[in-house]
Scaffold this active site. Structure first.
Site, PDB file in Angstrom:
ATOM      1  CB  CYS A  35      -0.969  -0.005   1.177  1.00 30.31           C
ATOM      2  SG  CYS A  35      -2.060  -1.437   1.099  1.00 30.31           S
ATOM      3  CG  HIS A  56      -6.663   1.004   1.299  1.00 33.71           C
ATOM      4  ND1 HIS A  56      -5.688   1.556   0.493  1.00 33.71           N
ATOM      5  CD2 HIS A  56      -6.007   0.409   2.335  1.00 33.71           C
ATOM      6  CE1 HIS A  56      -4.498   1.312   1.015  1.00 33.71           C
ATOM      7  NE2 HIS A  56      -4.666   0.618   2.133  1.00 33.71           N
ATOM      8  CG  HIS A  77      -2.493   4.480   5.348  1.00 34.59           C
ATOM      9  ND1 HIS A  77      -2.428   4.471   3.973  1.00 34.59           N
ATOM     10  CD2 HIS A  77      -2.566   3.165   5.716  1.00 34.59           C
ATOM     11  CE1 HIS A  77      -2.456   3.220   3.530  1.00 34.59           C
ATOM     12  NE2 HIS A  77      -2.545   2.416   4.564  1.00 34.59           N
TER      13      HIS A  77
END
Lengths: 214, 376
Positions: B140, B303, B269
């Site tokens: 990620c 996400h 995040h």
């Protein structure tokens, strides 16, 4: 732009089937952690120990990534069987160096590149730019794809199904005596070739310094 | 090393919340989420909430279109002297899954150039002629690490222009994988909420052209700092106190040569998972005593995995340009009360902003943006 890197140490491992004597019990004393390690992780940890890694920043490369975990997941989805969380957490390309950072308690930068057959060249280029900060770096490229269906994927007929090369480097203003000339190593994955070429040349060169062109 | 200013010369993005950057930013301000429930992704047929791009075009077509749009809005005529830095966590995984299923479990028709992590760069190099390219794949944080490298290339004077592309297509592997880890939500994510239920796997494409040259039409945002660290703690869970996150943020501040007190907004995040949001929140609390605005935009975009670094940096840059702090959509009861999490859009000048991305293996990156005004 050209950047010269001094090769402080380098090491290479390769096997047709499975790299043996990776000193797992010594290098990874905790059994629970050892059992979770992928093949590429074991090779990466071994190579790091062989080049005298002492928690430097790491630039890692892998063309095929965690092939076994990836195939296990896709087969599990296809067969509608329970997917293993461990397989998924071990399936990303930076898995080997993540385990290395955990094992060595290294809180520094770790990055991973993947450019198919140019992967190790990308490791060298990334390393060259990052080395301008003037610290030592661990550069490493590993590909382990000894999986059940390897014959379906191995169109290049590579015989070395596990290989890895690592080198500890630092930037230098000294004159280069090693240049990347794109030598080929037919049995080994092309993803390792440029670093493998440098490793071989460094073995036969006093004060080996490689020129990396960006 | 040379330290000339680095500008965002042009940017573009696509995700479930919109087909271009303006549409996505409007969705953020209007609270229009791209997350929907689907029952055709999980092997057992269970419904899950994910973010798919609503378009008749394929992912690769959208990728090429996005880069062409960016190029049309840049001062460059082509990418012949531009370096391409790609960040992706799955590359061509979705293509490979389709082949595998169509061929009833056979790998024989899998082509490495289309299946591998390199697939995104392969597509772009085929459509645009770049001078060189490297693909970063750190889960990620993939495109954030590509951004970090782009800044290093520009700082070193190796290139005048670097195009950074973050791209991840939704795949059965990621949806089922995060479900196996027990962090996939069946509803829209609620980052930083005490009753959050997990994350929404999503797809997205983000592209940023970084340059030493200022594009007078668009560039009033500079990339001034980057920071990277490793948790050295656990393969999936972050350090519980956010030690690694704090280190990355501090390094980014040091690299930008600013003090923590100068940060006005943090794009977190903020995945909506229990572990990430607590750790990140604690790290922000520990480092930023002045309580800057903090927000996660993943409740709208989902996400986008390896693409999130670039997508969320574009969102941050647009927030700075438009002088607005986006609300934390879906947040009703925050877990850590000390955090400054706005629940409505706020008009506010943002001179410095910080953007976080964290990943498996405890891989952490933070990036600092600066808004250039006549005053500073």
């Amino acid at each position: 732009m050209k950047i010269n890197l001094k090769i402080l140490n380098s090491h290479f491992v390769s096997a047709t089937d499975k790299c043996e004597n990776l000193e797992e019990k010594t290098l990874v004393p905790k059994m629970m952690l050892r059992r979770r390690l992928t093949r590429a992780s074991k090779i990466a940890i071994f190579l790091a120990s062989k080049v005298g890694y002492k928690n430097e920043r790491i630039i890692f490369g892998s063309a095929y990534g965690e092939a076994k975990a990836t195939i296990d997941i896709i087969e599990s989805i296809y067969n509608k069987t329970l997917l293993s969380p461990t397989a998924f957490q071990n399936s990303v390309h930076n898995t080997p160096v993540s385990y290395l950072s955990i094992l060595s308690e290294n809180t520094k930068e770790v990055t991973t590149v993947s450019d198919l057959f140019d992967t190790s060249l990308s490791v060298l280029k990334t390393g060259a730019i990052k080395a301008l900060k003037k610290d030592k770096l661990l550069l490493m490229s590993v590909d382990a794809f000894n999986i059940d269906k390897v014959e379906e994927l191995n169109k290049c007929k590579l015989t070395q199904l596990e290989s890895g090369v690592a080198m500890l480097v630092e930037v230098t203003q000294e004159k280069a005596n090693i240049f990347v000339e794109n030598e080929t190593f037919a049995k080994t994955s092309p993803s390792l070739w440029q670093m493998l070429e440098i490793h071989h040349k460094a073995q036969n060169t006093q004060n080996p310094i490689v020129e990396i062109e960006l | 090393m040379q330290q000339n200013s680095i500008y965002i010369e042009a940017m573009e993005m696509v995700c479930s919340a919109g087909l271009n950057k303006e549409e996505i930013f409007s969705s953020l301000l209007e609270g229009k989420t791209g997350i929907k429930q689907h029952s055709d992704f999980l092997s057992d047929g269970t419904r899950c909430a994910i973010g798919r791009i609503d378009s008749e075009h394929t992912f690769n077509e959208l990728l090429i279109q996005s880069i062409q749009t960016l190029l049309d809005n840049a001062t460059l005529k082509n990418f012949h002297n531009t370096f391409l830095a790609v960040g992706t966590s799955v590359g061509g995984m979705a293509w490979a899954e389709n082949r595998f299923i169509e061929d009833e479990g056979s790998l024989t028709k899998i082509e490495l150039k289309k299946q591998s992590i390199h697939a995104v760069a392969h597509t772009l190099k085929h459509s645009f002629n770049f001078k060189d390219a490297i693909t970063f794949s750190t889960a990620c944080t993939s495109s954030s690490n590509a951004l970090v490298f782009a800044k290093e290339l520009l700082d070193a004077g190796a290139y005048e222009h670097v195009l950074v592309v973050g791209a991840d297509e939704i795949s059965l592997t990621t949806v089922n994988g995060f479900n196996a880890l027990g962090v996939l939500s069946s509803e829209g994510s609620k980052p930083f909420d005490s009753k959050r239920t997990g994350m929404n796997v999503s797809e997205g494409i983000g592209a940023i052209l970084l340059s030493h040259q200022k594009n007078h039409r668009t560039s009033d945002i500079q990339l001034v700092g980057t920071g990277c660290s490793s948790d050295a703690h656990n393969i999936t869970n972050p350090h519980p106190e956010g030690a690694g996150a704090k280190m990355a943020m501090q390094e980014a501040l040091n690299n930008a040569k600013i003090d923590a007190s100068q940060i006005d907004y943090i794009n977190a995040h903020g995945t909506g998972t229990m572990a990430n949001d607590t750790a990140e929140g604690k790290a922000v609390q520990a480092l930023f005593e002045h309580k800057p605005y903090l927000g996660s935009t993943k409740s709208i975009t989902g996400h986008t995995l390896g693409a999130c670094g670039v997508i969320e940096l574009i969102i941050t840059a647009m927030a700075m340009q438009q002088e607005v702090v986006p609300a934390n959509f879906n947040l009703t009861e925050q877990e850590l009360n000390e955090l400054n999490l706005p629940n409505k859009n706020l008009s506010h000048k943002i001179n410095y902003a910080l953007c976080n991305a964290f990943a498996f293996g405890g891989n952490n990156t933070s990036i600092v943006l600066k808004r250039v005004t006549h005053e500073n």
